[in-house]
Design an enzyme around this catalytic site. Structure first.
Site, PDB file in Angstrom:
ATOM      1  N   ARG A  31     -48.917  29.378   5.867  1.00  0.00           N
ATOM      2  CA  ARG A  31     -49.092  30.878   5.119  1.00  0.00           C
ATOM      3  C   ARG A  31     -50.085  31.660   5.434  1.00  0.00           C
ATOM      4  O   ARG A  31     -50.210  32.740   5.424  1.00  0.00           O
ATOM      5  CB  ARG A  31     -49.107  30.225   3.477  1.00  0.00           C
ATOM      6  CG  ARG A  31     -49.161  31.485   2.462  1.00  0.00           C
ATOM      7  CD  ARG A  31     -48.953  31.162   1.076  1.00  0.00           C
ATOM      8  NE  ARG A  31     -50.563  30.675   0.799  1.00  0.00           N
ATOM      9  CZ  ARG A  31     -50.916  29.564   0.192  1.00  0.00           C
ATOM     10  NH1 ARG A  31     -49.900  28.589   0.093  1.00  0.00           N
ATOM     11  NH2 ARG A  31     -51.917  29.083   0.134  1.00  0.00           N
ATOM     12  N   ASN A  32     -51.304  30.983   5.594  1.00  0.00           N
ATOM     13  CA  ASN A  32     -52.694  31.867   5.813  1.00  0.00           C
ATOM     14  C   ASN A  32     -52.976  32.206   7.262  1.00  0.00           C
ATOM     15  O   ASN A  32     -53.468  33.266   7.404  1.00  0.00           O
ATOM     16  CB  ASN A  32     -54.013  31.041   5.107  1.00  0.00           C
ATOM     17  CG  ASN A  32     -53.688  30.921   3.271  1.00  0.00           C
ATOM     18  OD1 ASN A  32     -53.861  31.963   3.001  1.00  0.00           O
ATOM     19  ND2 ASN A  32     -53.556  29.726   3.024  1.00  0.00           N
ATOM     20  N   PHE A  33     -52.342  31.467   8.029  1.00  0.00           N
ATOM     21  CA  PHE A  33     -52.890  31.457   9.561  1.00  0.00           C
ATOM     22  C   PHE A  33     -51.715  31.242  10.552  1.00  0.00           C
ATOM     23  O   PHE A  33     -51.756  31.337  11.695  1.00  0.00           O
ATOM     24  CB  PHE A  33     -53.944  30.712   9.955  1.00  0.00           C
ATOM     25  CG  PHE A  33     -55.312  30.693   9.155  1.00  0.00           C
ATOM     26  CD1 PHE A  33     -56.097  31.790   9.242  1.00  0.00           C
ATOM     27  CD2 PHE A  33     -55.437  29.742   8.084  1.00  0.00           C
ATOM     28  CE1 PHE A  33     -57.199  31.921   8.572  1.00  0.00           C
ATOM     29  CE2 PHE A  33     -56.648  29.965   7.278  1.00  0.00           C
ATOM     30  CZ  PHE A  33     -57.446  30.979   7.536  1.00  0.00           C
TER      31      PHE A  33
END
Length: 162
Positions: free
Chosen positions: A86-88
């Site tokens: 999700r973040n990277f």
């Protein structure tokens, strides 16, 4: 000549699948102990960029989540996987959470540390230490947490071009 010690290692992926290092023969490998709640966590972005830049030339990056430094990887496998995606947008392989120091250290890190000491010490000092392994399975470099993924590109190029 291929290094039987390195290629004899194996571990388990975040999803619980066996990951034999013999499958890495002929590839350059960057091994990193990672964490989701660390000041160095944004390095995931740079690691993914390195992976995208060099994977077609034979670079594999392996992330090993570890909770030994400040409790900065508290999640279970599903939380870690979701966080990375999700973040990277991480697409390089993430292994199961494990220790990197002490009696219960993952055998992969016991081996890596025995091959490349940092400041005369084997111990991993913090999250996001990095080990570069050449295409024959030799540990050729160790980088501190402070080394940004982008700063590793010249060393990765050397290993890929060898």
């Amino acid at each position: 000549m291929a290094n039987p010690e390195f290629y004899g290692l194996s571990t388990t992926t975040l999803s619980g699948q066996p990951f034999p290092f013999k499958d890495l023969e002929g590839k350059a490998v960057l091994i990193v102990n990672v964490a989701s709640k660390c000041g160095f966590t944004p390095q995931y972005k740079g690691l993914e960029e390195l992976y995208q830049q060099y994977k077609d030339r034979g670079l594999v990056i392996l992330g090993f989540p570890c909770n030994q430094f400040g409790g900065q990887e508290p999640g279970d496998a599903s939380a870690i996987g979701e966080f990375c995606q999700r973040n990277f947008g991480v697409t390089f392989p993430i292994m199961e959470k494990s220790d990197v120091n002490g009696n219960d250290a993952n055998p992969v890190f016991k081996y890596l540390k025995s091959q490349k000491k940092q400041f005369m010490m084997e111990m991993i000092k913090w999250n996001f230490e990095k080990f570069l392994v050449d295409k024959s399975g030799q540990v050729v470099a160790r980088f501190s947490s402070m080394a940004t993924p982008a700063s590793l590109a010249p060393e990765i190029e050397k290993v890929l071009n060898a």
